[in-house]
Design an enzyme around this catalytic site. Structure first.
Site, mmCIF file in Angstrom:
data_model
loop_
_atom_site.group_PDB
_atom_site.id
_atom_site.type_symbol
_atom_site.label_atom_id
_atom_site.label_comp_id
_atom_site.label_asym_id
_atom_site.label_seq_id
_atom_site.Cartn_x
_atom_site.Cartn_y
_atom_site.Cartn_z
ATOM 1 N N GLY B 54 -6.935 4.774 21.914
ATOM 2 C CA GLY B 54 -8.114 5.459 21.383
ATOM 3 C C GLY B 54 -7.998 5.435 19.869
ATOM 4 O O GLY B 54 -6.984 5.836 19.306
ATOM 5 N N ASP B 244 -14.041 1.575 17.946
ATOM 6 C CA ASP B 244 -12.743 1.338 17.314
ATOM 7 C C ASP B 244 -12.883 0.939 15.856
ATOM 8 O O ASP B 244 -11.947 1.074 15.071
ATOM 9 C CB ASP B 244 -11.975 0.270 18.089
ATOM 10 C CG ASP B 244 -11.637 0.778 19.478
ATOM 11 O OD1 ASP B 244 -12.518 0.716 20.359
ATOM 12 O OD2 ASP B 244 -10.521 1.288 19.666
#
Lengths: 367, 367
Positions: B54, B244
């Site tokens: 993450g 991201d």
């Protein structure tokens, strides 16, 4: 096609002249198992559990199912029972309905004593026609690959993305979407196939990869999520998929996820072709919303079977207990996203006009 | 968030004041395992193997990695070595680079003797800021869910589709894409989440479903292929995903497959929001083609681990031997497909102008 040097079809009449042989597709790719089916119940089970699947193949299988039923009881009542049982197995592919209704209509019109033999003969004919049809689809699809090769200045290979399995295992032989690929291989055109894994049942990873491996066609398995990225990166030249039901105006129901790839192809200017034998066209419907979409068991998403390091095939749970699962098995790709429909008569524009130009005998059909 | 009634974050300083605790996300959902990391090598391994993942979380984790390295050797040479090792772990998420470069710059400017303590303090600060940021993302996302509820004439639930895991496990706490969902739950707004399985690593089925289960948020796990069909059927009201790396003009790199869902949302007029803390914005790049896309091991596609009926976690092979595999881990969704970027300062239009309106201090940044 050949498996270990032996020619196979995906369905055949056994030497006893009565039972029907199939390849148990739920055992692939880790095992190659053939099954003899001896009665209607066995055929219904095989279709429902997807021991055999693929719209063209379940059309032929349903015809053989009618034959198996009539072999033991050729009465009109049993003809109706058999038709109902087969129609209830799977709702989306129209080929099954087409085959069942053809046999029901034709067999009802002949004396009971001749129905059994006639059913086998008709099933055999449907199977043979499917093989010829798919060869023709391959012939008509080949120029599309050749044109893509030319667009690449004859620098190969032509990268073809496919979804699910529309290879020979989905038909009696040759396949629909893969028929042009096998034709290109025969013609010495360099091809490489991006094989969508095709969750949840993984027909891409389990069946298409196995087929291409066996045939020596270069290919790469990818997650279903990867196709859009590859298209953006210029790594896909063409898409070829099959279909389970095509509306009279060219909308296409196919394995869940096909619509997403068609959107990505459109967004990147990549031709998106759907390959189909004409029995996959449902001339009775115009609206894609009229196509029944099968909802299959959630366990197909929550669990998956694979090969352990010890060589055993084991089913494992992927989704945590307590999380519900939904599993629609098909989606609809609107005609506006389809570059062309590759049929046994040639390539049609995905529209009512395009289809009728190739199948003018249908121009009187209900709109 | 709570696990079995106990409050957890996804990363924390252990009571010894030196080692760093994490939840081993590769053990979820079938096991809940925490790991103490005691050195830089352990942290690099954890990031590379996705024991933690993450974008926001690996930013915080990288900061803690710097602290772990400096705790044993605070020399300038080791500062550089630690930064290089962390930067080499994963290429796509920009938060990691942002955190490493912040610590490298700030720590180099202070005396060696104070670097260790300063590194821990800065890592702690980054973690705390992430929590506050995500709370703010939740606050700014909540009105979008409220508006969707109103559009449904207050007939709930609001059906939200998400891809991958952008929940609290992807951050220090609260999550990005799921922060508005948790905020809606707190506010008593009825929500239901469609959880994309997210092949190949199944972060949706493994992590998002586990999170939502633990939090009591209604949800349904689906194959990645299903989202387009559900959108066509009107069963998705909103999409929320994480990212991201976001370019200065609002293009979004996120888990592979995000682009396909964005296309489907656009095709069906469904709002598609990307939720991100501002460190995820890479102000240095304009073109999405400049984002490095990580290619991960093919075994992530060819094999999968799950729970057997006996309760063992076993890895099984899915793809037949002999079939090559490709595994790009991210794709780019162009800004034109993004309805809005939900940041800690509010919702920005996905454009250079939209981002600069919220972050005017960046208007001097390189174009």
């Amino acid at each position: 096609m050949k498996v270990g040097g032996v020619a196979y079809r995906s369905i055949w009449l056994e030497p006893d002249g009565r039972s029907v042989g199939i390849i148990d597709q739920t055992a692939l790719p880790h095992g190659f198992v053939t099954l003899p089916l001896t009665d209607l119940a066995g055929m219904c089970h095989a279709i429902r559990t997807m021991q055999l699947r693929g719209a063209p193949l379940i059309g032929a299988a349903a015809a053989y199912g009618m034959a198996l039923a009539l072999a033991s009881d050729a009465s009109a009542a049993n003809l109706e029972r058999a038709a109902s049982a087969l129609l209830a197995t799977r709702p989306t592919a129209v080929n099954l309905r087409w085959a069942v209704e053809a046999l029901r209509r034709e067999l009802a019109a002949i004396p009971e004593a001749r129905r059994g033999a006639a059913a086998y003969a008709r099933a055999e004919q449907i199977a043979e026609e499917d093989v010829a049809t798919n060869r023709a689809i391959g012939r008509h699809g080949l120029p599309l690959i050749r044109a893509a090769f030319a667009r690449k200045s004859n620098q190969g290979p032509v990268n073809i993305l496919t979804h699910c399995n529309a290879g020979w295992l989905a038909t009696v032989d040759w396949g629909t979407a893969l028929a042009p690929v096998f034709a290109a291989q025969e013609a010495g055109l360099p091809v490489h196939v991006w094989v969508d894994e095709t969750r949840p049942r993984n027909q891409g990873a389990f069946l298409t990869a196995w087929e291409l491996n066996a045939a020596g066609v270069p290919h790469t398995v990818i997650a279903d999520n990867a196709g859009g990225h590859l298209m953006r990166k210029g790594e896909v030249d063409l898409c070829f998929v099959g279909t389970d039901r095509t509306t009279a105006r060219g909308d296409v129901a196919n394995k869940i996820g096909t619509y997403l790839k068609a959107l990505a192809a459109k967004d990147n200017g990549i031709p998106f072709y759907v390959c189909l034998p004409s029995p996959t066209i449902d001339w009775t419907i115009e609206s894609p919303d009229s196509i029944p979409i099968e909802e299959r068991a959630g366990t197909e998403v929550s669990h998956i079977a694979g090969l352990t390091a010890d060589g055993a095939v084991v089913s494992v749970r992927l989704v945590p207990e307590g999380s519900p699962v939904a599993n629609p098995a098909f989606d609809v790709t609107p005609a506006r996203l389809v570059t062309g429909l590759v049929t046994e008569r040639g390539v049609a524009e995905a529209s009512r006009e395009g289809l009728l130009a190739l199948f003018p005998e249908r121009s009187g059909a209900a709109a």
